[in-house]
Design an enzyme around this catalytic site. Structure first.
Site, short mmCIF file in Angstrom:
data_model
loop_
_atom_site.label_atom_id
_atom_site.label_comp_id
_atom_site.label_asym_id
_atom_site.label_seq_id
_atom_site.Cartn_x
_atom_site.Cartn_y
_atom_site.Cartn_z
N THR A 1 1.59 4.33 1.59
CA THR A 1 2.48 4.88 2.52
C THR A 1 3.40 3.82 3.36
O THR A 1 4.47 4.00 3.56
CB THR A 1 1.44 5.07 4.03
N CYS A 2 2.84 2.50 3.21
CA CYS A 2 3.80 1.46 3.81
C CYS A 2 4.87 1.12 3.02
O CYS A 2 5.93 0.87 3.13
CB CYS A 2 2.89 -0.02 4.00
N HIS A 3 4.54 0.97 1.62
CA HIS A 3 5.57 0.66 0.62
C HIS A 3 6.59 1.76 0.18
O HIS A 3 7.93 1.59 0.06
CB HIS A 3 4.82 0.48 -0.58
N THR B 1 1.11 -1.15 0.08
CA THR B 1 0.03 0.21 0.04
C THR B 1 0.98 1.16 0.06
O THR B 1 2.17 1.14 0.50
CB THR B 1 -1.06 0.15 1.04
#
Length: 169
Positions: A56-58, A54
């Site tokens: 923000t996560c990546h 996703t």
């Protein structure tokens, strides 16, 4: 289950990490790994993301821990681990895609057993993602939570980012 906007959680600094079994990708396929295999006798930075790959996560959350891997190790961290309510195949693909496989331990919490036991679940049904994990980072020493930083908004990684963890160490 806690709602999206609440910040009250079951686990707090001073609490022991709940017992749970994650999956990691081993040489022969999915391999179970228990909290008892990860935390006792070690200083662990555990950060959680709502979903592998996703935005923000990546692009933000995981890269900060990867870039600061050596600094975290110099500060006495034995293990840097990321947990997500994704299956082990997705987490393995994410480890490969980010080049972090040998530096960060990727823990698949596919059924959210650990996430629920810690009281850190997030209802992302409105986004078609079901039950996920809140975005957070914790420092755990010998199985005991020392610090826990939870994001108020899942789309940001400030309180739970590598810089905040380094400051807490």
């Amino acid at each position: 289950m806690t709602s999206h906007g609440e910040t009250q959680v079951a686990i707090q600094p001073g609490d022991t990490i709940p017992e749970a079994t994650f999956n990691t990708m081993g040489a022969d396929g999915p391999t179970p790994i228990k909290t008892g295999d990860i935390f006792p006798g070690k200083k662990v930075v555990l950060f959680a993301v709502p979903g592998a790959f996703t935005p923000t996560c990546h692009r933000n959350h995981l890269p900060g821990f990867l870039e600061n891997h050596d600094v975290l190790k110099e500060k006495g961290v034995d293990t840097i681990a990321v947990v997500s309510v994704n299956d082990v195949f997705v987490m393995s693909a994410w480890a490969d895609a980010t080049g972090a496989k040998d530096k960060i331990l990727f823990l698949a919490d596919g059924s959210a057993d650990f996430t629920r036991a810690a009281g850190l679940e997030l209802d992302a049904s409105g986004f078609g993602m079901g039950v996920r994990s809140k975005r957070y980072a914790m420092i755990v020493e010998d199985g005991v939570v020392k610090t826990l930083n939870i994001e108020d908004t899942p789309g940001q990684a400030v309180a739970s980012g590598a810089a905040a963890v380094l400051e807490a160490l």
